[in-house]
Scaffold this motif. Structure first.
Motif: not given
Length: 164
Positions: A116-117, A119-120, A124-127, A131
């Motif tokens: 997740i970090p 991706m962000q 991808n701020s929403k996770g 994606y």
């Protein structure tokens, strides 16, 4: 009135045509993730190649639905564009079984706590999942997509990736 119309139209269209800023690919190439044999792989080894980087998870319905299109795309562009699958998964073994069941024949990684970090950091701020990022051979993100990838998305991105 005519004097006001031109600047108004220009202002309107200039705000509509501003392209969304693409994230840097640096966090991807700085990352080391485990492959499905649970061995660490530095992703910098993929630098210099056109890439489709797809974040997925076993429990994600749209992720499952797009796998056949990713496989077809890879086969159609073998040696020219590589697909990397980054699973938002904690363990390699269940991801490996899933990959075998879905005949995923492209390089796959298990992100564990880094998923997740990462991706962000890649925009991808929403996770959310799936994606996908499209990165050209110069390391520039040329497109990104949140949600299900379709053949048309891949074809359009493929042209962009092979153009440079």
């Amino acid at each position: 009135m005519k004097k006001l119309l031109a600047p108004l139209v220009f202002a309107l269209f200039s705000t509509l045509t501003v392209a969304e800023e693409m994230p840097s690919s640096a966090p991807l190439f700085d990352a080391t993730l485990n492959n499905l044999d649970d061995k660490p792989v530095a992703l910098e080894r993929y630098k210099g190649k056109p890439l489709v980087v797809n974040f997925w998870a076993r429990w994600c319905g749209p992720c499952r639905a797009e796998i056949p299109e990713l496989i077809k795309f890879r086969n159609a562009h073998k040696g020219k564009i590589e697909i990397l699958g980054i699973g938002i998964e904690d363990k390699a073994e269940p991801a490996k079984e899933f990959a075998k069941a879905y005949e995923m024949d492209y390089p796959l990684f298990v992100a564990k706590e880094k998923g997740i970090p990462l991706m962000q950091a890649l925009g991808n701020s929403k996770g959310g999942l799936p994606y996908t990022l499209f990165i050209d051979r110069n390391g520039q993100v040329v497109q990104k997509k949140m949600g299900l990838i379709k053949k048309a998305d891949l074809d359009t991105a493929g042209e962009l990736l092979l153009k440079k």
